[in-house]
Motif scaffolding. Sequence first.
Motif, PDB file in Angstrom:
ATOM      1  N   PHE A 162       0.809  -1.211   0.000  1.00 19.52           N
ATOM      2  CA  PHE A 162       0.000   0.000   0.000  1.00 19.52           C
ATOM      3  C   PHE A 162       0.846   1.267   0.000  1.00 19.52           C
ATOM      4  O   PHE A 162       0.407   2.311  -0.489  1.00 19.52           O
ATOM      5  CB  PHE A 162      -0.920  -0.018   1.226  1.00 19.52           C
ATOM      6  CG  PHE A 162      -1.791   1.198   1.367  1.00 19.52           C
ATOM      7  CD1 PHE A 162      -2.768   1.486   0.433  1.00 19.52           C
ATOM      8  CD2 PHE A 162      -1.624   2.059   2.448  1.00 19.52           C
ATOM      9  CE1 PHE A 162      -3.576   2.603   0.562  1.00 19.52           C
ATOM     10  CE2 PHE A 162      -2.422   3.180   2.588  1.00 19.52           C
ATOM     11  CZ  PHE A 162      -3.403   3.451   1.649  1.00 19.52           C
ATOM     12  N   THR A 163       2.049   1.201   0.540  1.00 22.70           N
ATOM     13  CA  THR A 163       2.869   2.406   0.655  1.00 22.70           C
ATOM     14  C   THR A 163       3.675   2.662  -0.606  1.00 22.70           C
ATOM     15  O   THR A 163       3.934   1.766  -1.402  1.00 22.70           O
ATOM     16  CB  THR A 163       3.828   2.295   1.849  1.00 22.70           C
ATOM     17  OG1 THR A 163       4.654   1.137   1.672  1.00 22.70           O
ATOM     18  CG2 THR A 163       3.067   2.184   3.150  1.00 22.70           C
ATOM     19  N   GLN A 164       4.083   3.900  -0.765  1.00 20.78           N
ATOM     20  CA  GLN A 164       4.938   4.290  -1.897  1.00 20.78           C
ATOM     21  C   GLN A 164       6.389   3.933  -1.584  1.00 20.78           C
ATOM     22  O   GLN A 164       6.916   4.337  -0.537  1.00 20.78           O
ATOM     23  CB  GLN A 164       4.826   5.789  -2.135  1.00 20.78           C
ATOM     24  CG  GLN A 164       5.748   6.303  -3.234  1.00 20.78           C
ATOM     25  CD  GLN A 164       5.551   7.772  -3.473  1.00 20.78           C
ATOM     26  OE1 GLN A 164       4.535   8.197  -4.010  1.00 20.78           O
ATOM     27  NE2 GLN A 164       6.518   8.590  -3.066  1.00 20.78           N
ATOM     28  N   PRO A 165       7.051   3.174  -2.433  1.00 20.69           N
ATOM     29  CA  PRO A 165       8.459   2.853  -2.172  1.00 20.69           C
ATOM     30  C   PRO A 165       9.324   4.111  -2.156  1.00 20.69           C
ATOM     31  O   PRO A 165       9.155   5.007  -2.986  1.00 20.69           O
ATOM     32  CB  PRO A 165       8.835   1.942  -3.342  1.00 20.69           C
ATOM     33  CG  PRO A 165       7.535   1.425  -3.875  1.00 20.69           C
ATOM     34  CD  PRO A 165       6.539   2.527  -3.656  1.00 20.69           C
ATOM     35  N   ILE A 166      10.244   4.176  -1.206  1.00 22.01           N
ATOM     36  CA  ILE A 166      11.209   5.270  -1.143  1.00 22.01           C
ATOM     37  C   ILE A 166      12.577   4.662  -0.832  1.00 22.01           C
ATOM     38  O   ILE A 166      12.689   3.502  -0.440  1.00 22.01           O
ATOM     39  CB  ILE A 166      10.835   6.318  -0.065  1.00 22.01           C
ATOM     40  CG1 ILE A 166      10.738   5.661   1.324  1.00 22.01           C
ATOM     41  CG2 ILE A 166       9.537   7.026  -0.414  1.00 22.01           C
ATOM     42  CD1 ILE A 166      10.536   6.644   2.468  1.00 22.01           C
TER      43      ILE A 166
END
Length: 245
Positions: A162-166
């Motif tokens: 669900f999270t944006q990869p960083i």
Amino acid sequence: MPQSPLSQSPGPQSPDSLLTAAEYRCRRTLNLYKTPDLDGLVTQAAAGRHLRIQVSPPSEASARALSVQLCEDGYPGWIGLRQMSALAPAPEPYRPVALDRSAIVERLPQVIAFAQAAMAQANVYLWGGTVGPNFDCSGLMQTAFASAGIRLPRDSYQQEAFTQPIGWDELEPGDLVFFGTPERTTHVGLYLGHGTYLHSSGKEQGRNGIGLDSLTDLSDPVSQAYYQQRRRPGRVMASYHPAVA
């Protein structure tokens, strides 16, 4: 007009009498289990959470337990028939709140404060724990974000997706850090800044409950163990909106 089964006696009832696709609110904390035998805690529903009863043909399992799905995260599980007394018809359906990244950022201090307050209480790691004082890793993350009105999926691998990869050099307080194997995420923590993250860790990794570990100072054996299992960081960009059948 037929009467709702939850407005009748709280004694055990057949799922045949339940309303299809009816939505309910929890009057108190409920435990949800992996099987209709009520084995294996998978999650908890705090008072006020919404769920739907999954109506299915009568069976041996449905004679003793109900298959349910939580509305806020779409998570399935089983509750015992005796827990029906803890449910009340929802006055209105659950409606997810849409939040963009700017709204998320404003709420991250509250998320961090909740997690730190949870750490300050006596606690142990509890597989399936989402209510406290005892949490599992993803349950702590889900509940800390929910305290600020931000919904996350339930499991760590779902939260990672669900999270944006960083990048590791892009980490900011309030981001999530994921651990596991190359094939699958198995653990998650909340980044606090200065290389430190907060998480609920099981005793097989050297701790039993919520604590702090480091991505930069590996002198502690728990920090070192998790560092070797790093996968990636992730940034919460929105509030989760599941597709609930």
